[in-house]
Design a protein around this motif. Structure first.
Motif, PDB file in Angstrom:
ATOM      1  N   UNK A  98       0.824  -1.204   0.000  1.00  0.00           N
ATOM      2  CA  UNK A  98       0.000   0.000   0.000  1.00  0.00           C
ATOM      3  C   UNK A  98       0.861   1.257   0.000  1.00  0.00           C
ATOM      4  N   UNK A  99       0.642   2.114  -0.986  1.00  0.00           N
ATOM      5  CA  UNK A  99       1.308   3.407  -1.066  1.00  0.00           C
ATOM      6  C   UNK A  99       0.364   4.540  -0.706  1.00  0.00           C
ATOM      7  N   UNK A 100      -0.912   4.383  -1.067  1.00  0.00           N
ATOM      8  CA  UNK A 100      -1.898   5.426  -0.809  1.00  0.00           C
ATOM      9  C   UNK A 100      -3.222   4.801  -0.384  1.00  0.00           C
ATOM     10  N   UNK A 101      -3.979   5.603   0.319  1.00  0.00           N
ATOM     11  CA  UNK A 101      -5.351   5.260   0.670  1.00  0.00           C
ATOM     12  C   UNK A 101      -6.234   6.404   0.196  1.00  0.00           C
ATOM     13  N   UNK A 102      -7.189   6.098  -0.657  1.00  0.00           N
ATOM     14  CA  UNK A 102      -8.085   7.141  -1.151  1.00  0.00           C
ATOM     15  C   UNK A 102      -8.834   7.782   0.017  1.00  0.00           C
ATOM     16  N   UNK A 103      -9.195   9.075  -0.086  1.00  0.00           N
ATOM     17  CA  UNK A 103      -9.880   9.755   1.011  1.00  0.00           C
ATOM     18  C   UNK A 103     -11.104   9.012   1.530  1.00  0.00           C
ATOM     19  N   UNK A 104     -11.851   8.347   0.662  1.00  0.00           N
ATOM     20  CA  UNK A 104     -13.035   7.616   1.094  1.00  0.00           C
ATOM     21  C   UNK A 104     -12.856   6.115   1.055  1.00  0.00           C
ATOM     22  N   UNK A 105     -11.622   5.653   1.323  1.00  0.00           N
ATOM     23  CA  UNK A 105     -11.323   4.226   1.201  1.00  0.00           C
ATOM     24  C   UNK A 105     -12.178   3.369   2.114  1.00  0.00           C
ATOM     25  N   UNK A 106     -12.532   3.882   3.289  1.00  0.00           N
ATOM     26  CA  UNK A 106     -13.264   3.075   4.274  1.00  0.00           C
ATOM     27  C   UNK A 106     -14.714   3.538   4.457  1.00  0.00           C
ATOM     28  N   UNK A 107     -15.222   4.199   3.455  1.00  0.00           N
ATOM     29  CA  UNK A 107     -16.621   4.646   3.537  1.00  0.00           C
ATOM     30  C   UNK A 107     -17.561   3.450   3.667  1.00  0.00           C
ATOM     31  N   UNK A 117      -2.989  -2.079   9.289  1.00  0.00           N
ATOM     32  CA  UNK A 117      -2.301  -1.577   8.101  1.00  0.00           C
ATOM     33  C   UNK A 117      -0.789  -1.695   8.236  1.00  0.00           C
ATOM     34  N   UNK A 118      -0.323  -2.526   9.140  1.00  0.00           N
ATOM     35  CA  UNK A 118       1.115  -2.641   9.379  1.00  0.00           C
ATOM     36  C   UNK A 118       1.836  -3.294   8.211  1.00  0.00           C
ATOM     37  N   UNK A 119       3.155  -3.020   8.131  1.00  0.00           N
ATOM     38  CA  UNK A 119       4.018  -3.597   7.102  1.00  0.00           C
ATOM     39  C   UNK A 119       3.538  -3.249   5.701  1.00  0.00           C
ATOM     40  N   UNK A 120       3.433  -1.924   5.441  1.00  0.00           N
ATOM     41  CA  UNK A 120       3.120  -1.425   4.108  1.00  0.00           C
ATOM     42  C   UNK A 120       4.116  -0.327   3.757  1.00  0.00           C
ATOM     43  N   UNK A 121       3.797   0.476   2.756  1.00  0.00           N
ATOM     44  CA  UNK A 121       4.702   1.548   2.321  1.00  0.00           C
ATOM     45  C   UNK A 121       4.003   2.899   2.334  1.00  0.00           C
ATOM     46  N   UNK A 122       3.129   3.110   3.283  1.00  0.00           N
ATOM     47  CA  UNK A 122       2.391   4.361   3.378  1.00  0.00           C
ATOM     48  C   UNK A 122       3.320   5.498   3.803  1.00  0.00           C
ATOM     49  N   UNK A 138      -9.145  -0.494  17.471  1.00  0.00           N
ATOM     50  CA  UNK A 138      -7.725  -0.800  17.337  1.00  0.00           C
ATOM     51  C   UNK A 138      -7.237  -0.385  15.954  1.00  0.00           C
ATOM     52  N   UNK A 139      -6.142   0.379  15.930  1.00  0.00           N
ATOM     53  CA  UNK A 139      -5.566   0.851  14.670  1.00  0.00           C
ATOM     54  C   UNK A 139      -4.063   0.605  14.704  1.00  0.00           C
ATOM     55  N   UNK A 140      -3.565  -0.157  13.746  1.00  0.00           N
ATOM     56  CA  UNK A 140      -2.141  -0.481  13.677  1.00  0.00           C
ATOM     57  C   UNK A 140      -1.541   0.112  12.404  1.00  0.00           C
ATOM     58  N   UNK A 141      -0.677   1.110  12.582  1.00  0.00           N
ATOM     59  CA  UNK A 141      -0.008   1.770  11.456  1.00  0.00           C
ATOM     60  C   UNK A 141       1.496   1.538  11.492  1.00  0.00           C
ATOM     61  N   UNK A 142       1.947   0.573  12.256  1.00  0.00           N
ATOM     62  CA  UNK A 142       3.379   0.359  12.438  1.00  0.00           C
ATOM     63  C   UNK A 142       4.044  -0.185  11.184  1.00  0.00           C
ATOM     64  N   UNK A 143       5.383  -0.009  11.133  1.00  0.00           N
ATOM     65  CA  UNK A 143       6.199  -0.497  10.027  1.00  0.00           C
ATOM     66  C   UNK A 143       5.725   0.064   8.680  1.00  0.00           C
ATOM     67  N   UNK A 144       5.650   1.398   8.616  1.00  0.00           N
ATOM     68  CA  UNK A 144       5.380   2.109   7.376  1.00  0.00           C
ATOM     69  C   UNK A 144       6.420   3.213   7.232  1.00  0.00           C
ATOM     70  N   UNK A 145       6.162   4.173   6.362  1.00  0.00           N
ATOM     71  CA  UNK A 145       7.071   5.316   6.176  1.00  0.00           C
ATOM     72  C   UNK A 145       6.345   6.627   6.458  1.00  0.00           C
TER      73      UNK A 145
END
Length: 358
Positions: A98-107, A117-122, A138-145
């Protein structure tokens, strides 16, 4: 006797088949399972992990509550990508590209509770990306940029209890972003590029309050400046931040203005920006300031040394003076013999013999 098969192709049966077909057309994907995925109806879960997928699969069962998409090659999440699964409670997108998430990705995911969302390239996150997830816990954003966290909306993330942002490129986090998460109880911060300067003072204050209230955190470990590298932000003495007091959590200088001050007296935006830049530069140049108690100790030692030196000089002067005085007095005791042998000067009268003997 001949046996005749019953005719099931009568008008009534044909009508029922047409009605059923039309209903299936109106519900596309109902009861279907995407190719390369495993659907488990009793648990309402769909497992599409490790299938080499490059995009979100379509025709997901509408009653899906758990969706596994980890360990694939998905590069982006388009707007309304999960509109066909409004009952989702757990979504795992870890270990993708994953590089991007559209503004309404989780609508439409009003019931989602766990998002991984861990271990991606955000690299960045749109500011309103999580606004449509009011039940997220719970929100996991670890191991990204990720270099900067979005401004979390407290009214929509009021149930968030666990946030993980380890192993990113964060240098600072604004206090206001975290203060808007009233239910937060667990926060993982380690292995970022934390710059322990003035801009982290607000985070230090917030973390102390967070821990005092029972919150769990792995701490903010400084990457710079060098004197604090590897140190926990919570253990850095407050004296370091004496020069940072004019800064607020948003990085702007504190502006004190009397109630009767005219509006035109306020600085121009360009001047205000110059003040901010100056405050930031001042802050950057003074990270190695000694703590107040250390400065006081050094000053005390210096003053004590000066006083001791003066006293020693006075004692040495007294000794020299005493020795000189003793030498003069000793010399003075030999003077009468010398004067007796010297001839009298002109005009001096010789004292009578009797008087001299007396």
């Amino acid at each position: 006797m001949k046996y005749h098969k019953p005719n099931f192709q009568g008008p009534a049966m044909k009508g029922d088949l047409l009605w059923l077909s039309s209903m299936l057309l109106l519900l596309p994907g109902a009861g279907s399972c995407p190719e390369k995925c495993l659907c488990h109806t009793p648990t309402k879960s769909v497992d599409c992990s490790r299938q080499g997928l490059k995009e979100i699969p379509s025709e997901l069962p509408p009653r899906t509550q758990i969706l596994h998409l980890q360990h694939n090659y998905i590069g982006d999440v388009p707007t309304s990508a999960f509109s066909s699964t409004p009952l989702l409670r757990t979504l795992d997108l870890s270990h993708n590209a994953l590089l991007t998430l559209a503004p309404g990705a989780f609508l439409g995911l009003g019931h989602l509770q766990v998002l991984n969302l861990t271990q991606n390239s955000l690299h960045s996150l749109e500011s309103k990306i999580f606004q449509s997830l009011p039940q997220l816990q719970e929100l996991d954003l670890s191991f990204n940029n990720i270099q900067e966290l979005p401004k979390f909306q407290g009214e929509t993330l009021s149930h968030l209890t666990r946030l993980a942002i380890q192993r990113n490129q964060l240098q600072q986090v604004r206090r206001a972003h975290l203060a808007s998460l009233p239910s937060l109880r667990v926060l993982f911060f380690k292995d970022n590029l934390w710059k322990c300067n003035c801009h982290l003072l607000d985070l230090k204050l917030w973390l102390e309050s967070f821990v005092y209230k029972g919150g769990i955190t792995d701490g903010v470990i400084c990457s710079s400046p060098d004197i604090w590298k590897g140190k926990d932000l919570l253990k850095i003495p407050y004296e370091l931040y004496n020069t940072c007091l004019p800064l607020l959590g948003n990085g702007a200088p504190i502006e004190t203005q009397l109630p009767d001050t005219a509006q035109q007296d306020r600085p121009h935006p360009s001047q205000r920006q110059e003040q901010v830049d100056k405050s930031q530069s001042d802050c950057e140049l003074k990270p190695k300031a000694r703590p107040v108690n250390l400065r006081h100790a050094v000053a005390t030692v210096v003053i004590t040394g000066v006083v001791c030196g003066v006293v020693c000089l006075m004692m040495l002067g007294a000794v020299i003076y005493g020795c000189t005085y003793a030498a003069v007095m000793a010399k003075g005791h030999g003077e009468p013999l010398r004067h007796a042998n010297e001839p009298r000067k002109f005009g001096e009268e010789k004292a009578p013999l009797g008087t001299s003997l007396a």
